[in-house]
Each structure stands twice: as structure tokens, then as C-alpha cells.
Design an enzyme around this catalytic site. Structure first.
Site, PDB file in Angstrom:
ATOM      1  N   GLY A 151      29.521  38.861  46.659  1.00 52.03           N
ATOM      2  CA  GLY A 151      30.468  38.832  47.757  1.00 52.03           C
ATOM      3  C   GLY A 151      31.097  40.204  47.927  1.00 52.03           C
ATOM      4  O   GLY A 151      31.095  41.028  47.000  1.00 52.03           O
ATOM      5  N   CYS A 152      31.638  40.440  49.111  1.00 48.46           N
ATOM      6  CA  CYS A 152      32.195  41.774  49.386  1.00 48.46           C
ATOM      7  C   CYS A 152      33.424  42.054  48.537  1.00 48.46           C
ATOM      8  O   CYS A 152      33.527  43.109  47.902  1.00 48.46           O
ATOM      9  CB  CYS A 152      32.501  41.918  50.872  1.00 48.46           C
ATOM     10  SG  CYS A 152      33.426  40.548  51.595  1.00 48.46           S
ATOM     11  N   TYR A 153      34.372  41.114  48.497  1.00 48.10           N
ATOM     12  CA  TYR A 153      35.568  41.345  47.680  1.00 48.10           C
ATOM     13  C   TYR A 153      35.225  41.516  46.196  1.00 48.10           C
ATOM     14  O   TYR A 153      35.725  42.439  45.546  1.00 48.10           O
ATOM     15  CB  TYR A 153      36.571  40.197  47.847  1.00 48.10           C
ATOM     16  CG  TYR A 153      37.275  40.160  49.179  1.00 48.10           C
ATOM     17  CD1 TYR A 153      38.125  41.185  49.571  1.00 48.10           C
ATOM     18  CD2 TYR A 153      37.121  39.085  50.050  1.00 48.10           C
ATOM     19  CE1 TYR A 153      38.798  41.143  50.793  1.00 48.10           C
ATOM     20  CE2 TYR A 153      37.781  39.038  51.267  1.00 48.10           C
ATOM     21  CZ  TYR A 153      38.623  40.067  51.633  1.00 48.10           C
ATOM     22  OH  TYR A 153      39.285  40.021  52.836  1.00 48.10           O
TER      23      TYR A 153
END
Lengths: 355, 355, 355, 355
Positions: A151-153
Site C-alpha cells: 500500500g502507498c502509506y
């Protein structure tokens, strides 16, 4: 040439994969599938691709799997739950899989099923899947059949904390207090390419808000990433709150840490620089230089700054990336490069776009 | 107090009506209807209204008409085609109607049915409806039962051309060449409050485009407005192209005119100032001062600048307004003030918001 | 490798030149000069360049000219009036010059001195300078020593009108009426990298305005470009008004033309497609497809759409480009490619960035 | 009518004061001073004020003080250090002073001189100055001669923490752990109306960054505010980091708190609602509703949401305000209302502008 397929290329990560792979010297996009857009040229939906790629969306129905099995690698730029239904047949045919959704991120079945509200359809394969952060799992990725693209975060959080956790492990002494606050901010493209009132320009512009306040799916993924880095007895309590910024691309994670007495003695600038000295895409900024998101716009770079305030016992780590590149499509290609034994930076060297 | 109802208050013109009428000293909003949101407080959908209005959306079903008939005025902030179905019953009960959609704008039935693709349900009432531009139809509005509130683009175009057409009439000489180019630009809120991929933040921001290229519904409305102003034998060919600007509110219309020899002799700055000297909401900027849209943000003012280049025989008229206020809800209230014999500026004096 | 120098690389065209040339396979940036930033690494000012280029700004004082004379090509990304002071010495040393400012754009000395308010310091050299629009002057560019890189607006205007003028020439019949209205819109980066209240975020955002109303320097440049295309007896009166759009990059020019009877008979879609069939960077969109600026963001492509309304006798040409690429630095490199006999697209093939 | 003067009205807080005071029923703006703009009408600089106010900037030189002394209240919308030089003479003449800069915010001389790098010119007056947060100091404000209008960030931080600190005081038990993390975000107008490269549209848009990382002047002000609320023995360590959001107006402060066992037992939603039940401008959102900045745009309202996660022992407080209204000019007028015994909401009831 590596023969690549993209399943579900109508979203922002899809078009970013097309953009980046079209310029990759060792890859040819041989298949692009979409049910809703079958028969349409990709550059009709994304006129920016005119002159770049003439590929057409296809829906092969029952024959899709056959066609995918003829490729070397399949990227899933689909909603959660799609890749896991096809991954087994693909890997059995020797095709490598990179899932940009969440099917192969969380290694705990319970966590997956709790946060994504669906049973996992191939728990055995999940066990062998590799979490696609090359800066951590480079060796495992070299042999991976299935990669769960982070995921990006979590990419920003895990890479922002890695040098700290590792040094704590090495010194076998608690350097930071248990509670870690990750206050994160993302551009709107992170919410995907969709018709949504909440994402309407007039609703989103000149506005700022938090979201996912009651719990965000990236929290267990961050916790898993930190857990895996910890080799020592020290536990941490991660707190994570994302916010929506009126900008297209970009992610900024502010990590607030409290230093122990031993932690205050560490030169954190040095520690981060040493930790990432060999990494092509991780840029530790010089002391006193702080990042902004545009400095990585449209590139696969992730920049980190550390600010240490010995008097107050504070350490602040600031991490920026382009959520669609290092936070999604670029990282997927970086993973592919590792999986196929290519130079890890191939096709990913373009400079950020400023202004 | 005037008892007002708003039918369909969930869009941007609806919430703007609530905002403005809540501060109007002579109006009480007694009914707010919506099928989709019946039972919901308006301030749940628009938290900006918390503490401003505690009104609740209602759907009275068969009794809605009864309830509307008890009001003094009904504002329709609905899609095209709704107001015309209820206007007859309302006016028969002595209720005044202001339609913010297009049902009562075009006085030609053929034009209406061509551009809006539906038959008109009350052609008789249409004949007596007044086009709600107070700066032109103030006297008729005083007695109007039904008012067609103008489209946002036509408001800028007609008011931007009015002094020219009137002077041409008066001098009975062609002052401008027949062809008029109106190159108009609007903020995104003009497209309404809706879930739409094309209006998604990441699609709209840092982007500019034309739209309605094959023909926009506001063109016949502009043509009608100019036609009605012309008392002389001179005809004009109007050309109109709207564009979408990445901003929330605001409209800028650039009107390109070619002057005849007689037209070159006119002092257009003077002509415009004279024409609008008595108008509270029309601000003719001093010579050499040019408008920007933010100078009218959230206010009912419309500002005009004229630039005359005698050497080149050019006249440029630039008009700005807030598309949701003078271009929609504010003008509706201005019309209501006239219809009820109130001071025309009542409730509409708030200053623009800058920055 | 071509040895290139950039004089004055601290503006947006400068950093764009560095970004693009760093990825050019046949160019090495050997010198980057700036008085104000001498001794500073470019990536300190533009952190986006970290890892892309390690070049340092230098100010060699009296020796600057010597150093520039050792290069193969010098790009001037300076204010107007700088390049003309050094161009003579450079060309005498066999160095090719590309000026991104206006010193070599206008071939009329009077026009130059009128619009730029300074005498021209090398009128002889100006005569031999080539206006750097490869789509028009490709052959002359092959032998050019000094190239005046076009202004951003003129690039869109001239390329948007070229197929029309040329067809009119060929048919030797007036196809469009004399008056041409160019209503143009630009993103804010076109105003350069400078501290300015008018360009302050809070002044510019959520706002739209016209500027250069009393006369813009790009008008004589457009007139010159059209004049040079005209081989027939037909004259045109160009009208040009630029506007400022709250977006970073991007330019949209709307060209309003009135067709003669003969002009109505032309299939303009076909005419444009034919005219640009061989051009790598000019993309004539299919009939019914209209451009937006983001479809060319960060790329050297320029897209054109034509809309023909035979009933009304109207032709509308819409042109988009990235003002910093095809409108400045990209076009400069395209010119350099032609000047050095390279493939014209070298280093300029990157896809636009969407979203 | 209260006779008011605004010293230094050319910034964003200045124009906001003019906008708000022009609509205040009990105030007349009788003097507006500026050295740089003396003789200019305010509406020449801010065309949004055309038709709203015809006041002219004046510079009375030596007679300025005389003129100010004839007013009832003087607002200083000046840089830090100006108000303190005139406050003594004004108060001696019975004129009330509201300073929107920092001269009367910090009551510790050492703190003031450390953070603002200048000696304080009237330390005696500073002692009697009241910190202008009506929700805390309403009683003192009623008799205040000099009010230090709070900084924008401290307003959100102190009001976001007040119910917690007060309940902790009341229960005489530690409810939250000592360390408080305030991760704050502000729109660009907070940086003022100035020519600055860093604030240039093309530098700021589509970008996000932290600033003031090495220490921000609002930190000691927040610490002072919390210190004054604490009546118990409990100490807190405040951590504060501001970020710049690409939006014009708006401020969002995310306050991360760790609950003790006793703190977990508190119903914080209830506690906040009770604490602010009587406050006109403080809106505690219902449980499960979270704020966005636009919901307070252009209004004096401040909205708060609390999210309590008992399992994780977390409390999150989210506070939004318009930095130019409740964070500056609106609060100054609210203070003035209290100082003059007026209804506290007079002139401050306008609804927020959405969209």
C-alpha cells in the site's frame, strides 16, 4: 523482452503502469484487459497515451486465463479480491504475478479477512507470497512467484521507520518510546479513478480533512511491516491517521517519535544515510533540508528527512513519495525488475516533474 | 415575513439559496423538499449550515403541493422539467414561482423542445413568464407570477452587451460588426453537485478544456436576450464557446467585438458607466482596471470592464460574476425582492470573499 | 556527445532544460551559468534533480565567454536582451545558439525595439537567425547558427493556423474571413519563477483573469508567423487576448474563425490531418475528440482539434501544449536536434503525466 | 457607533477586518493607515471592496497618533513590533487596542524576546494585556485595554485541548499521558500577502510540505495557553509541527493524545459537548462526524470532533477554523465585541461559503 499483461488497466495505477512500461526497454505490454472497456483503445480513454501506446483493452472471457498464461508477468491493477482468484493458475503455469491490490499484502489470514471483509481464496499461495518492498525483501523477491505490492502509506511508514528499528535491533537497546504517531497526508489520486461526489472538484478543492478515522486498512499492513523488522524484544504501538490533501499526486508522512536517553545519543542523520546508502530510489536529504511532495512528482523516488531535537527528546521523520509511482505502479515495476534479475532501476529513471 | 419554499435543495444552487435566504431579513424558509434526502437535516449534508439553519428536508408526497401552496414564493432548484409541472397549480393559488432551471427561460417553444429534448407542459404559462434579469425586466418582474431565472452564461453575455445594443438602437447606426464572439470560462461548481468521473478532482485540477463545443443550451438563451434588446434593424450573429476552469466558483466572459467606423467614435467606457449608473449590482470598472473572478466571489455583484482599441477597431468586454450567486441563487433572490416590492439589494449586500 | 551549456538556468525553462537534457542520449550538460547562484548545485535549488544531475551553477566572470565557446551549443534561458550580447562571439567560434527569450524572434528591428523597449545589439545576426518552429522552418534550422525559440502563445497560434493558411494559399481563394480571434489561456508557470504578489498562491488560486489587455508581445510574433505563411494576396487581422488559468502548466488557445462560402466546403478535419501527417509532435485529434491541457502535461506534444459548423459558418481550432515543453524547453531541444542532424524526437519521447 | 481604526490594512488580516467591520452594525471604520499605500482607496488594492467601503489609506505622519487617539478602538494588522510602540499612548488616551500580531501574546518577556528577536518596548503594559481567546478569558476581556489576539495555530490547539485539561483538573487525575502531538495544517493565506518565491502559485500548488521544523513561534504560545489552563500538578510536553496545504484559507489541527486508564473511562464526546455548550462559535460535531476546513470557510466558527478508541487507548481531537477569521480578524472583532459589552456574535454571523 518480458511479455507483460495488465489486468484492469482503467484506473490511475493502470494508466501509470502503461505509461511506465511503455518506456521500459525490456518489457512489452502484450495484453491489457478490462471488462467494461473491451475493444477500446487505451488512448481513447487516456488521450495522453496517443502516440505512446496503441494497445487495446480486451475481454477474452473464458480464454483470458489462457492468454495471461502465455505472458511472463501479470500485473493486477484491480480491486481487492481479483488477483487471488487467478494467481494460482498463473503461477502453476510459471507466470509471475504482481498484485497492486491488497490480496497478498497481509500475511495473517485473520487480518486479511477482518479488514477486507472477504475470505482469502488461496491461503497456501499467500504463505509463499512476498511483500514487495525491494529495500527490505530484495532477496526473497528474486525468487518470488507472487508479490503483494505494498500500500502507498505503508511504503512511506515502513521505509521511514526501518533505519530506526534496525539500529534498535542492532544496539539491543530501546532507542524510541513505544508509541509511534504517523500522521499521513495523501493527494486525491490515491482514492482512485471513480465517479464520487466526495471526490468532486468542488467538494475537494480548497479543503482539507482527515479520513479513515475509525480505522484504515493500511494500519495492519504497517504494523506487520514493523513487526517483521523487529528482531528484538521491543514492541511498538503504531498510530496512523491519513488526511486528504487538495493535490493530485503526492504523499507526505510525518512520523513523530519520542527518543529515549539512548536514542538521544544517536546521530540519526548519519544512521539514515548509512542505512540507505546503497538504495537507488531512497534519498535521505541532507541535514536541514526538508522534503516537499512535488520533488518526487511522477518519479519512483522516495525522499526522507530526519529532524532530531535532543532538548525535547523528539525525532521527526518526514517521508515523501508519489503515491502512484513509488506508492504503486513504479514500485510494482521495481519489483518486476528484481524478480526477473534486471537492473532494479530499469525504466524508472525519469526525473520528477517540477514545477 | 415572506414564507419561502425551496424545492430540491441538495445541489449547489440549493445550498446557496439556504445560505443567502437564512440571512435575508424578510424571508423565512418554511419548506425544503427533496425526495432522496427526506427526513435529513440540511446541515447534515452541508455541515457549513450548522448553527445557521435547522431546516429538515421533507418529502410530503401527495401533500407536497398543498404545503407549497401555503407559501408566498417557491424556488425550484431542480433539474430542467420539474418546475413546469407544478407552476400552474402554484400560480393559481397565488404563489409566486422562481425557477432556477430552464423551464421558463426560452420563450420559443420550439427552441425549448429542441434544446431540452422534452415537450413543455404549460406553454400558456410560459407566455406570461418573465425572464429574470432585473437590470432589463425590472418592471415586468414587479408583476410576475413566474420567473425564469437566467442561465449563468447568458447573464454575463446579455449584461455585457446591453449598453452596446442599446446605444446602437439609440443612434440607429451600426456600431459593431454583426459577428460577436463570446469566449466564456466557468468554475467547476457550474456543473452541479454530482458524482461524475469528469468532475473528479484528479481529472479536473491543473487542467483546462473547452466543452459544449457542438452546441450549448445557453446559446439560444443569449440569442433571445440580444434579440429582445434589439429595437433596430441590425442583426447579430452570436458565437459562444464555454470552457472549464479549475476553480470552484467564478465565471469570466470575454466578448470580442469589432467596431464600425461609427463605433470607433463612441466613448465606450462612458457608455457603459452611464448605462449602469443606477444599478446596485453592476459595477463598471474604471478605465484601465480589469476584473478577476475572485473580486466577486460569494457575492451578487457582476463587474464589467471595457477595453477599446481604436487603432485596431476592437472592443473587448470582460464580465465576471460568481456563477452560483449573480449567476443563480443571488439573482433568484434579487428577482424575488423585485417581485415582492422589497429593496432589491435586501439580503444580498455581503462583501466578496478575498482571498 | 554534444557539449551543451545553459546560460541562466534558475528559471522554469532552465530547470526544464536540465530535466530534459539529462535524459538526452546525445547531450552532455557541461556548463550551467548563473550569477546569483554561482557555486550552488542545481539540485539544491531544485531538489527534484537530486540523483538526476550533479551540475553546479558557475559564474566564470570574464572567462565565461571562453568556456561557452568550447561548447557545441548554448541555450539562453535568460531575460530578453542577454543572448543578443553574446551570440555574435559564440557563432564566430562556431557555437550554435538557441535563445529561449525574444532576442531572435521578431525579424523586424522596429517591432523588436517597440515591444521590448531596447535597441537590438546585433541586427546583422538577427537577419540570419531562424525562427525555431521545426514544423515550419525545418530546412532552415538544419543550417542555422542562431535560433530564436518561439514564444509559447505563438507556437500554438501559428501551428493552429498553418494548415488553414496553406490551404488558402494553395486554393488561391479566401477560405476564412480576415478577422481571426485568438482567445488564449495559460497556466501560471508561464509567468516565470519569481517572487511576485500577483503570482502568490492566495492571489492566483480559485481565480481567473485576462492580462496583457493593452497589448501583448506575442501579438507581433503571431502576426509575423502568419505573414510568413501567407504566399497569397490575402491579409488577416489577428486579435489576441491571453488569460491566466489557475494551473501550473498548460496552454489552451481557442481560435475563432469565420468561414467563407468556399471555406465551408472544405473538410477541415481532413485538411489538418493531412497537413500534420508526418509530424511526430503534432497530434490532430480525431473528429469529435477535444483536447485538454493535461493530455500533454510534461511532454513535447501539441494537440489540435478542429470543429466545423457549416450552418453557422464557423471554424474553431483548439490547440493545447505544455507551455514549458513544446512552448519552451522541449521545442528548444527539438530545434537542437534538427540543428545537429539528430533524430528530431531524441530525448523528447516521454509520455505526458496523467493524472 | 464605535469608532475604529485599522493600522496597516494592506495584508490579508487587514482586508478581512475591513470586510467584516463594514458589515458590523455598531462599528464605523474611521481611519485606515498605511505608509506604502497612503492616498490610495482600499478598493483600488482590493477591488472586492468596491461598493462595500470607500475608505482611503492614510499616512498622517506625526499626526497619526493624534488621529488614532480619537478612535474608540485600534486594530493593529501590522508586523510584530509595531503595536507595542503605540499601545501605551493609546491606552493612556482611553483607546482600546487589539493587536493581531504577537506583541501581546506571550506574557513571558524572555519568551517574547527569544522567539521574536527584539526587546519588548512596554513590558508594563504587557502585564495587563489580555490574551484574546474569549472562550477562556471572557471576563478579563470585558475590562481589557490591550488585547493580544491569538495566533491561528494556538487558537485551534488551546480550544482543542481546553475540555481535556479542565476535566483533568476537575477530576484531579491524569486522564491523558504527558506527551501531546499537535500535527497542524494551514492554507497558504496564513503566510500573509507578500511577494515570495516560496509562495508563488507554481511552487505551492499540487505540493505539500512541513515548515517551521526547527521551531515555530506558535509553540511557546500554545505551551503558555495550556500552562494557564492547568490548575493541577500535571505537566504536559507539547509537540507541534505545522504543514502548508495547497488551499487558500483553512486550518486543520490534528491532536494525538494517549489516554490513561482513567482517561479511557471518560466519555469525551460528552465532555466536549458540555464544555462548549454555551459557546456561539465553537461547534462540537456529533459523534462520528468529522470536520473539513471548508465547512468554516469565511466564517468565525471553529468546529471540533473527538474520536476515542478505547481499545488502543487513543484520543484524537480534530479542530478546523478559517485561519483569517476565527484565526485572526474574526476573533479580533469577537474580542472587540466583548471589550465593548456588545453581543459577542455581532457582525460575525455570516454563514460559511460552500462550495
Amino acid at each position: 523482452m518480458i511479455s507483460a499483461a495488465i489486468v484492469g488497466g482503467t484506473g490511475y495505477t493502470g494508466v501509470e503502469l502503461i505509461r511506465l512500461l511503455s518506456a521500459h526497454p525490456e518489457v512489452s505490454i502484450d495484453l491489457l484487459t478490462s471488462r467494461s472497456e473491451a475493444g477500446t483503445r487505451a488512448d481513447e480513454i487516456f488521450p495522453s497515451l496517443r502516440g505512446i501506446s496503441d494497445i487495446v483493452f480486451s475481454d477474452l472471457g473464458d480464454e483470458t486465463l489462457d492468454a495471461l498464461q502465455k505472458c511472463d508477468v501479470v500485473f493486477f491493477a484491480t480491486p481487492h479480491g481479483v488477483a487471488m482468484k487467478q494467481a494460482e493458475a498463473l503461477t502453476q503455469a510459471g507466470v509471475k504475478v504482481v498484485d497492486l491490490a491488497a490480496d497478498f499484502r497481509l500475511q495473517s489470514l485473520i487480518d486479511f479477512e477482518t479488514w477486507y471483509q472477504q475470505p482469502h481464496s488461496c491461503p497456501e499461495l499467500l504463505k509463499s507470497a512476498v511483500y514487495g518492498l525491494p529495500e527490505i525483501n530484495r532477496e526473497k523477491l528474486a525468487d518470488a512467484l507472487v508479490v503483494g505490492n505494498p500500500g502507498c502509506y505503508p511504503t512511506t511508514a515502513i521505509l521511514g521507520l526501518k533505519p530506526i528499528i534496525e539500529l534498535q535491533n542492532k544496539q539491543d537497546t530501546r532507542l524510541i518510546e513505544p508509541r509511534i504517531v504517523i500522521d499521513a497526508k495523501s493527494g486525491v489520486s490515491g482514492a482512485g479513478r471513480q465517479a464520487s461526489l466526495a471526490l468532486n472538484y468542488a467538494e475537494t478543492t480548497d479543503n482539507f480533512k482527515a479520513y479513515g478515522i475509525k480505522g484504515h486498512r493500511h494500519l495492519p499492513e504497517i504494523e506487520q511491516g514493523i513487526e517483521q523488522l523487529l528482531s528484538s524484544q521491543f514492541k511498538h504501538k503504531i498510530r496512523f491517521l491519513p488526511h486528504l490533501v487538495p493535490m493530485i499526486r503526492g504523499m507526505f508522512s510525518t512520523i513523530h517519535l519520542e527518543l529515549t536517553t539512548e536514542g538521544c545519543a544517536v546521530d540519526w542523520q548519519q544512521a539514515f544515510e548509512t542505512s540507505y546508502a546503497e538504495e537507488a530510489f531512497i534519498d535521505v536529504l541532507p541535514a536541514g533540508v526538508y522534503p516537499d511532495t512535488r520533488s518526487v512528482r511522477a518519479s519512483n523516488r522516495l525522499r526522507i528527512a530526519v529532524h532530531q531535537d535532543a532538548t525535547r527528546g523528539e525525532l521527526t521523520v518526514m517521508v515523501v513519495q508519489d503515491n502512484l509511482v513509488k506508492g504503486a505502479a513504479g514500485q510494482a515495476i521495481q519489483n518486476m525488475n528484481v524478480m526477473f534479475g534486471l537492473d532494479e532501476t530499469l525504466g524508472l529513471n525519469a526525473a520528477p516533474i517540477v514545477p
